[in-house]
Design a protein around this motif. Structure first.
Motif, PDB file in Angstrom:
ATOM      1  N   UNK A   1       0.937  -1.278   0.125  1.00  0.00           N
ATOM      2  CA  UNK A   1      -0.102   0.048  -0.032  1.00  0.00           C
ATOM      3  C   UNK A   1       0.807   1.272  -0.018  1.00  0.00           C
ATOM      4  N   UNK A   2       0.543   2.251  -0.781  1.00  0.00           N
ATOM      5  CA  UNK A   2       1.418   3.654  -0.882  1.00  0.00           C
ATOM      6  C   UNK A   2       1.722   4.124   0.309  1.00  0.00           C
ATOM      7  N   UNK A   3       0.610   4.211   1.268  1.00  0.00           N
ATOM      8  CA  UNK A   3       0.827   4.874   2.519  1.00  0.00           C
ATOM      9  C   UNK A   3       1.511   4.223   3.451  1.00  0.00           C
ATOM     10  N   UNK A   4       1.938   3.018   3.279  1.00  0.00           N
ATOM     11  CA  UNK A   4       2.734   2.273   4.046  1.00  0.00           C
ATOM     12  C   UNK A   4       4.501   2.320   3.945  1.00  0.00           C
ATOM     13  N   UNK A   5       4.866   3.099   2.833  1.00  0.00           N
ATOM     14  CA  UNK A   5       6.234   3.119   2.543  1.00  0.00           C
ATOM     15  C   UNK A   5       6.770   4.298   3.966  1.00  0.00           C
ATOM     16  N   UNK A   6       7.822   3.688   4.414  1.00  0.00           N
ATOM     17  CA  UNK A   6       8.558   4.772   5.448  1.00  0.00           C
ATOM     18  C   UNK A   6       9.878   4.843   4.765  1.00  0.00           C
ATOM     19  N   UNK A   7      10.701   5.900   5.283  1.00  0.00           N
ATOM     20  CA  UNK A   7      11.899   6.171   5.045  1.00  0.00           C
ATOM     21  C   UNK A   7      13.010   6.230   6.320  1.00  0.00           C
TER      22      UNK A   7
ATOM     23  N   UNK B   1       8.595 -11.353 -11.328  1.00  0.00           N
ATOM     24  CA  UNK B   1       8.203 -11.273 -12.771  1.00  0.00           C
ATOM     25  C   UNK B   1       7.402 -10.204 -13.050  1.00  0.00           C
ATOM     26  N   UNK B   2       6.306 -10.163 -12.265  1.00  0.00           N
ATOM     27  CA  UNK B   2       5.086  -9.095 -12.215  1.00  0.00           C
ATOM     28  C   UNK B   2       5.584  -7.690 -12.119  1.00  0.00           C
ATOM     29  N   UNK B   3       6.695  -7.403 -11.061  1.00  0.00           N
ATOM     30  CA  UNK B   3       7.119  -6.329 -11.016  1.00  0.00           C
ATOM     31  C   UNK B   3       8.031  -5.809 -11.995  1.00  0.00           C
ATOM     32  N   UNK B   4       8.894  -6.925 -12.475  1.00  0.00           N
ATOM     33  CA  UNK B   4       9.871  -6.230 -13.464  1.00  0.00           C
ATOM     34  C   UNK B   4       9.025  -5.895 -14.866  1.00  0.00           C
ATOM     35  N   UNK B   5       8.155  -6.655 -15.132  1.00  0.00           N
ATOM     36  CA  UNK B   5       7.371  -6.468 -16.264  1.00  0.00           C
ATOM     37  C   UNK B   5       6.635  -5.090 -16.031  1.00  0.00           C
ATOM     38  N   UNK B   6       6.127  -4.704 -14.905  1.00  0.00           N
ATOM     39  CA  UNK B   6       5.549  -3.464 -14.554  1.00  0.00           C
ATOM     40  C   UNK B   6       6.508  -2.244 -14.785  1.00  0.00           C
ATOM     41  N   UNK B   7       7.870  -2.501 -14.342  1.00  0.00           N
ATOM     42  CA  UNK B   7       8.727  -1.433 -14.438  1.00  0.00           C
ATOM     43  C   UNK B   7       9.353  -1.349 -15.912  1.00  0.00           C
ATOM     44  N   UNK B   8       9.320  -2.406 -16.667  1.00  0.00           N
ATOM     45  CA  UNK B   8       9.743  -2.279 -18.095  1.00  0.00           C
ATOM     46  C   UNK B   8       8.802  -1.473 -18.680  1.00  0.00           C
ATOM     47  N   UNK B   9       7.695  -1.639 -18.457  1.00  0.00           N
ATOM     48  CA  UNK B   9       6.410  -0.981 -19.323  1.00  0.00           C
ATOM     49  C   UNK B   9       6.409   0.289 -18.980  1.00  0.00           C
ATOM     50  N   UNK B  10       6.465   0.627 -17.426  1.00  0.00           N
ATOM     51  CA  UNK B  10       6.358   1.930 -17.064  1.00  0.00           C
ATOM     52  C   UNK B  10       7.474   2.827 -16.848  1.00  0.00           C
ATOM     53  N   UNK B  11       8.537   2.187 -16.794  1.00  0.00           N
ATOM     54  CA  UNK B  11       9.988   2.678 -16.698  1.00  0.00           C
ATOM     55  C   UNK B  11      11.038   2.160 -17.289  1.00  0.00           C
ATOM     56  N   UNK B  12      11.112   1.998 -18.608  1.00  0.00           N
ATOM     57  CA  UNK B  12      12.291   1.256 -19.363  1.00  0.00           C
ATOM     58  C   UNK B  12      13.331   1.826 -18.852  1.00  0.00           C
TER      59      UNK B  12
ATOM     60  N   UNK C   1       8.235   4.315  -7.176  1.00  0.00           N
ATOM     61  CA  UNK C   1       7.322   4.105  -5.744  1.00  0.00           C
ATOM     62  C   UNK C   1       5.852   3.861  -6.347  1.00  0.00           C
ATOM     63  N   UNK C   2       5.646   4.811  -7.079  1.00  0.00           N
ATOM     64  CA  UNK C   2       4.133   4.766  -7.644  1.00  0.00           C
ATOM     65  C   UNK C   2       3.750   3.487  -8.376  1.00  0.00           C
ATOM     66  N   UNK C   3       4.774   2.967  -9.410  1.00  0.00           N
ATOM     67  CA  UNK C   3       4.602   1.577 -10.048  1.00  0.00           C
ATOM     68  C   UNK C   3       4.766   0.497  -9.140  1.00  0.00           C
ATOM     69  N   UNK C   4       5.358   0.453  -7.979  1.00  0.00           N
ATOM     70  CA  UNK C   4       5.561  -0.609  -7.288  1.00  0.00           C
ATOM     71  C   UNK C   4       4.474  -0.780  -6.262  1.00  0.00           C
TER      72      UNK C   4
END
Length: 366
Positions: free
Chosen positions: A80-86, A132-143, A356-359
């Motif tokens: 969930x996007x809101x659960x990322x911490x730094x 595989x799902x994450x890398x495909x998503x990044x390859x499409x949205x952030x080659x 981070x948005x893509x993931x």
């Protein structure tokens, strides 16, 4: 059964132009780096802190990279996007930049890369979530030029790995006796203008890389073939230079090649600083969490073909089983005397925002 089906069960690695499956051997390349030139296809993951894991794979296939990435066909169940911490919030990061500027003022260092690690809970069974799902998503949205996916289940015989990277930066590229490195320093949003600080920083790190490569280069062969070139990437523009050299006779795919090359260049100068020894000391002081494979090295070495491609591990996700499962991502900026502390924080946010948005689950699509 196709060998790619075995890959999902036994472990696999995917790079732009290379697929590998079935790891059969593991070495600690910081100790046994001479093995990397003996033969076979090795996949390497080096952490910024200095651990260098290399796995030899039984099967590998070189191919021409696809002209365009395919649309994702597997659902990525991200955090969930809101659960990322730094690891460093804005105030702590700004304080770190100010402390580094005082180190520069005192003459201890010229430039330091200050990073923070983002993390989010992501429960999954071993060996981890669907890479595989994450890398495909990044390859499409952030080659990315040096996109990579490495998933190796942990066994009694070898450690495992889970890394998905969208790195745009070359750490070491080798073809025969020709060696190159292409440091990136300087980042702006599309349409923005590079600052004088960006130019000075890039020149400084390019000179550091020239010095690093001299440990294994034929005298007189080092040249800067690209200086201060602006390269567009999804959501931002980077300033890049390229340094090339020829390996000397002692290191031209001999057993001394990789031990000396890694010892002379690692961690990459673009993500540490100059002088490197001083920068590493300051990084250890200012950063509360280890970087892991972020800012390390990710890639492959084909000793039979006398080729290698190692990327700087930026724009990189990694997963581990701690606290029920955690996905991590690193982002940072180079600090010089001319740095504006709030501006450097904004640069780390710019570099992280798209990936981070893509993931994250909030922006997920089937």
């Amino acid at each position: 059964m196709d060998w790619r089906d075995d890959a999902r069960r036994l472990g696999s690695a995917e790079f732009r132009g290379l697929s590998a499956a079935s790891p059969v051997e593991h070495i600690d390349a910081a100790v046994d780096g001479h093995r990397l030139a003996e033969g076979g296809l090795w996949v390497l993951v080096g952490t910024f802190e200095g651990r260098l894991d290399a796995w030899r794979f039984a099967r590998a296939e070189h191919r021409a990279p696809a002209a365009a990435p395919p649309a994702p066909h597997r659902r990525w169940d991200g955090p969930v996007a809101s659960e990322w911490s730094t690891s460093l919030d804005e105030d702590a990061y700004v304080a770190g930049v100010r402390a580094i500027r005082q180190d520069i003022r005192a003459g201890d260092v010229y430039q330091v890369n200050l990073c923070r690690v983002l993390s989010a809970p992501l429960p999954a069974e071993a060996p981890g979530p669907d890479a595989v799902a994450l890398s495909d998503r990044l390859s499409h949205g952030n080659p990315a030029r040096y996109a990579a996916r490495i998933v190796i289940p942990e066994t009694d015989a070898m450690p495992g790995a889970w890394v998905v990277s969208a790195s745009p930066e070359s750490y070491l590229s080798v073809t025969g006796a020709v060696l190159s490195s292409a440091p990136i320093k300087g980042t702006v949003a599309p349409g923005g203008r590079m600052l004088d600080k960006d130019v000075a920083e890039n020149v400084m790190i390019t000179d550091l890389v020239r010095n690093d490569l001299s440990h294994v280069a034929q005298p007189g062969s080092i040249e800067v073939t690209e200086l201060l070139a602006e390269h567009p990437h999804p959501g931002l523009v980077h300033l890049q230079s390229t340094v090339k050299a020829r390996l000397d006779g002692v290191h031209d795919w001999t057993d001394q090649m990789w031990p000396d090359l890694l010892a002379g260049t690692f961690p990459p100068g673009s993500v540490s600083g100059a002088p490197k020894s001083s920068a590493l000391r300051i990084i250890a002081r200012e950063e509360p969490e280890p970087r892991g494979p972020y800012c390390g090295a990710i890639g492959w070495i084909d000793a039979d073909a006398r080729r290698a491609e190692l990327a700087v591990g930026i724009r990189t996700f990694w997963w581990d089983a701690t606290e029920g499962g955690t996905l991590r991502f690193g982002t940072g900026a180079g600090i010089t005397w001319g740095s504006d502390p709030r501006g450097e924080w904004e640069e780390t946010a710019l570099k992280a925002r798209r990936l981070i948005a893509l993931a994250s689950a909030d922006t997920m699509s089937p």
